[in-house]
Structure formats: structure tokens, C-alpha cells
Motif scaffolding. Sequence first.
Motif, PDB file in Angstrom:
ATOM      1  N   ILE A   1      -8.383   1.775  -0.792  1.00  0.00           N
ATOM      2  CA  ILE A   1      -9.407   1.030  -0.061  1.00  0.00           C
ATOM      3  C   ILE A   1      -8.869  -0.333   0.342  1.00  0.00           C
ATOM      4  O   ILE A   1      -9.017  -0.768   1.493  1.00  0.00           O
ATOM      5  CB  ILE A   1     -10.701   0.869  -0.911  1.00  0.00           C
ATOM      6  CG1 ILE A   1     -11.249   2.227  -1.324  1.00  0.00           C
ATOM      7  CG2 ILE A   1     -11.732   0.033  -0.189  1.00  0.00           C
ATOM      8  CD1 ILE A   1     -11.858   3.032  -0.221  1.00  0.00           C
ATOM      9  N   ARG A   2      -8.225  -1.022  -0.587  1.00  0.00           N
ATOM     10  CA  ARG A   2      -7.648  -2.338  -0.277  1.00  0.00           C
ATOM     11  C   ARG A   2      -6.541  -2.200   0.768  1.00  0.00           C
ATOM     12  O   ARG A   2      -6.469  -2.993   1.707  1.00  0.00           O
ATOM     13  CB  ARG A   2      -7.112  -2.994  -1.556  1.00  0.00           C
ATOM     14  CG  ARG A   2      -6.661  -4.442  -1.288  1.00  0.00           C
ATOM     15  CD  ARG A   2      -6.169  -5.128  -2.522  1.00  0.00           C
ATOM     16  NE  ARG A   2      -4.914  -4.508  -2.913  1.00  0.00           N
ATOM     17  CZ  ARG A   2      -4.459  -4.452  -4.151  1.00  0.00           C
ATOM     18  NH1 ARG A   2      -5.152  -4.960  -5.134  1.00  0.00           N
ATOM     19  NH2 ARG A   2      -3.307  -3.873  -4.420  1.00  0.00           N
ATOM     20  N   ARG A   3      -5.709  -1.200   0.597  1.00  0.00           N
ATOM     21  CA  ARG A   3      -4.626  -0.969   1.558  1.00  0.00           C
ATOM     22  C   ARG A   3      -5.190  -0.715   2.954  1.00  0.00           C
ATOM     23  O   ARG A   3      -4.694  -1.247   3.942  1.00  0.00           O
ATOM     24  CB  ARG A   3      -3.777   0.219   1.112  1.00  0.00           C
ATOM     25  CG  ARG A   3      -2.603   0.470   1.995  1.00  0.00           C
ATOM     26  CD  ARG A   3      -1.692   1.542   1.416  1.00  0.00           C
ATOM     27  NE  ARG A   3      -0.959   2.130   2.493  1.00  0.00           N
ATOM     28  CZ  ARG A   3      -0.728   3.408   2.638  1.00  0.00           C
ATOM     29  NH1 ARG A   3      -1.157   4.262   1.748  1.00  0.00           N
ATOM     30  NH2 ARG A   3      -0.057   3.854   3.658  1.00  0.00           N
TER      31      ARG A   3
ATOM     32  N   TRP B   1      -7.476   3.689   8.445  1.00  0.00           N
ATOM     33  CA  TRP B   1      -8.577   4.649   8.325  1.00  0.00           C
ATOM     34  C   TRP B   1      -8.474   5.693   9.424  1.00  0.00           C
ATOM     35  O   TRP B   1      -8.656   6.883   9.188  1.00  0.00           O
ATOM     36  CB  TRP B   1      -9.939   3.945   8.398  1.00  0.00           C
ATOM     37  CG  TRP B   1     -10.295   3.175   7.161  1.00  0.00           C
ATOM     38  CD1 TRP B   1     -10.298   1.821   7.037  1.00  0.00           C
ATOM     39  CD2 TRP B   1     -10.686   3.696   5.892  1.00  0.00           C
ATOM     40  NE1 TRP B   1     -10.674   1.476   5.757  1.00  0.00           N
ATOM     41  CE2 TRP B   1     -10.921   2.613   5.039  1.00  0.00           C
ATOM     42  CE3 TRP B   1     -10.866   4.987   5.392  1.00  0.00           C
ATOM     43  CZ2 TRP B   1     -11.328   2.759   3.719  1.00  0.00           C
ATOM     44  CZ3 TRP B   1     -11.275   5.140   4.078  1.00  0.00           C
ATOM     45  CH2 TRP B   1     -11.499   4.040   3.263  1.00  0.00           C
TER      46      TRP B   1
ATOM     47  N   GLY C   1      -0.973  -0.449  -3.469  1.00  0.00           N
ATOM     48  CA  GLY C   1      -2.270  -0.926  -3.899  1.00  0.00           C
ATOM     49  C   GLY C   1      -3.284   0.189  -3.843  1.00  0.00           C
ATOM     50  O   GLY C   1      -2.977   1.335  -3.550  1.00  0.00           O
ATOM     51  N   GLN C   2      -4.476  -0.171  -4.140  1.00  0.00           N
ATOM     52  CA  GLN C   2      -5.570   0.778  -4.067  1.00  0.00           C
ATOM     53  C   GLN C   2      -5.743   1.214  -2.616  1.00  0.00           C
ATOM     54  O   GLN C   2      -5.590   0.405  -1.700  1.00  0.00           O
ATOM     55  CB  GLN C   2      -6.851   0.130  -4.576  1.00  0.00           C
ATOM     56  CG  GLN C   2      -6.760  -0.378  -6.003  1.00  0.00           C
ATOM     57  CD  GLN C   2      -6.616   0.758  -6.993  1.00  0.00           C
ATOM     58  OE1 GLN C   2      -7.001   1.878  -6.723  1.00  0.00           O
ATOM     59  NE2 GLN C   2      -6.046   0.464  -8.148  1.00  0.00           N
TER      60      GLN C   2
ATOM     61  N   ALA D   1      -8.082  -1.717   4.101  1.00  0.00           N
ATOM     62  CA  ALA D   1      -8.691  -2.949   4.601  1.00  0.00           C
ATOM     63  C   ALA D   1      -7.633  -3.913   5.134  1.00  0.00           C
ATOM     64  O   ALA D   1      -7.883  -4.659   6.080  1.00  0.00           O
ATOM     65  CB  ALA D   1      -9.503  -3.612   3.495  1.00  0.00           C
ATOM     66  N   GLU D   2      -6.459  -3.859   4.539  1.00  0.00           N
ATOM     67  CA  GLU D   2      -5.389  -4.770   4.941  1.00  0.00           C
ATOM     68  C   GLU D   2      -4.498  -4.216   6.047  1.00  0.00           C
ATOM     69  O   GLU D   2      -3.695  -4.947   6.608  1.00  0.00           O
ATOM     70  CB  GLU D   2      -4.529  -5.111   3.716  1.00  0.00           C
ATOM     71  CG  GLU D   2      -5.273  -5.875   2.639  1.00  0.00           C
ATOM     72  CD  GLU D   2      -4.489  -5.997   1.340  1.00  0.00           C
ATOM     73  OE1 GLU D   2      -3.400  -5.375   1.217  1.00  0.00           O
ATOM     74  OE2 GLU D   2      -4.968  -6.713   0.439  1.00  0.00           O
ATOM     75  N   THR D   3      -4.626  -2.929   6.347  1.00  0.00           N
ATOM     76  CA  THR D   3      -3.765  -2.290   7.348  1.00  0.00           C
ATOM     77  C   THR D   3      -4.611  -1.809   8.515  1.00  0.00           C
ATOM     78  O   THR D   3      -5.291  -0.779   8.400  1.00  0.00           O
ATOM     79  CB  THR D   3      -3.012  -1.093   6.726  1.00  0.00           C
ATOM     80  OG1 THR D   3      -2.379  -1.517   5.523  1.00  0.00           O
ATOM     81  CG2 THR D   3      -1.991  -0.537   7.691  1.00  0.00           C
TER      82      THR D   3
END
Length: 167
Positions: free
Chosen positions: A5-7, A15, A2-3, A9-11
Motif C-alpha cells: 500500500i505504501r509502495r 495501482w 516496503g508495504q 502510494a509512493e509510486t
Amino acid sequence: RGQPIRRAAETPGLWRDWGFRVDNLKSALPFYLGISALIFLVLRFHLWCWGGAPLGKGAGWVFLVYPVWALLQQFALQNLLAGNLRKAGLPETATLVATALGFGAAHLPDLPLAGMTAAAGLLWTWAFHRRPNLWILSFSHAWLGTLAFYWMLGRDPWLEMAPLHRP
């Protein structure tokens, strides 16, 4: 897949794993400041011995804007290139060399710039392995890179970006 940023946010912790950290500032800041001070001295020595371009009128803008570009470059270098080479099982020395060569190659066909960035890529990847902090690394990369442009290459990056900031 995925993108990013989405990845992220989900993981949880991604970061941080990527180097967007503040928890290690106390150890990373003096580490990067020491490396940066040594590079600064090398740049000043080069300027003293062989000369270079003076900091131009646009240098302030370069110092202000370049950290954003450096952050993107370091994210790609440390995570997409070096990080994936490490995940693939490449030994650290091979990862360092491959990353340095990749960073240098990205600056071709400008051979002097490619050589300088290959050396910088080797050093910054080594440093990032020890103290992963993209924030500090990006500022150091940007500010030393700006000085290297003026003092080692004798070029004004602001003037080279002229089409971007002239009407």
C-alpha cells in the motif's frame, strides 16, 4: 522494499500497473464477458451431461463474498507470480504454464480442484496479459468458480466453510 500500500502510494501508476483500473473498462468488460460466457456454457454442459450439486441456500453469500477473496488471489497470481516471472525475462508461454501450475499447486491436495484451478489460472493469466483489469477478472473468477464448485465438483462451498459462519 516496503508495504504494498505504501509502495503504491509512493509510486505513481502502480495501482494501474497492478490491474486496479477503470480506464480500460470499455475494452476489458466485453472481452471478459465473452470468456466468461464460454466458460459458463462449458459448466452448464457439464451439469447437463453429468450432473452436479444444486445451488445451495448459502450460494448467494458465496457469490457476494468470494469476489473479495478472488481479488486477493488474482492480485497474487497476476502480479506476484506472473508479473515477476515476466520481469525476470521468462517467455510468455513459460510464464503462462508456470503460473497455471502454481495456481493449481496452491489448491493441493484436492486434485480435482487443483486441475480446474490450473486450467483457470492459465486462461486468466492469458486474459490478464491482454486486458489487465483485476476488478472484472475477480468477479468472473469468483462467480464462475462458485458455479464450478457446485456444478463440476458437486460440492457446496458454503457448507465447506461451515465453521466460519456457524456459532
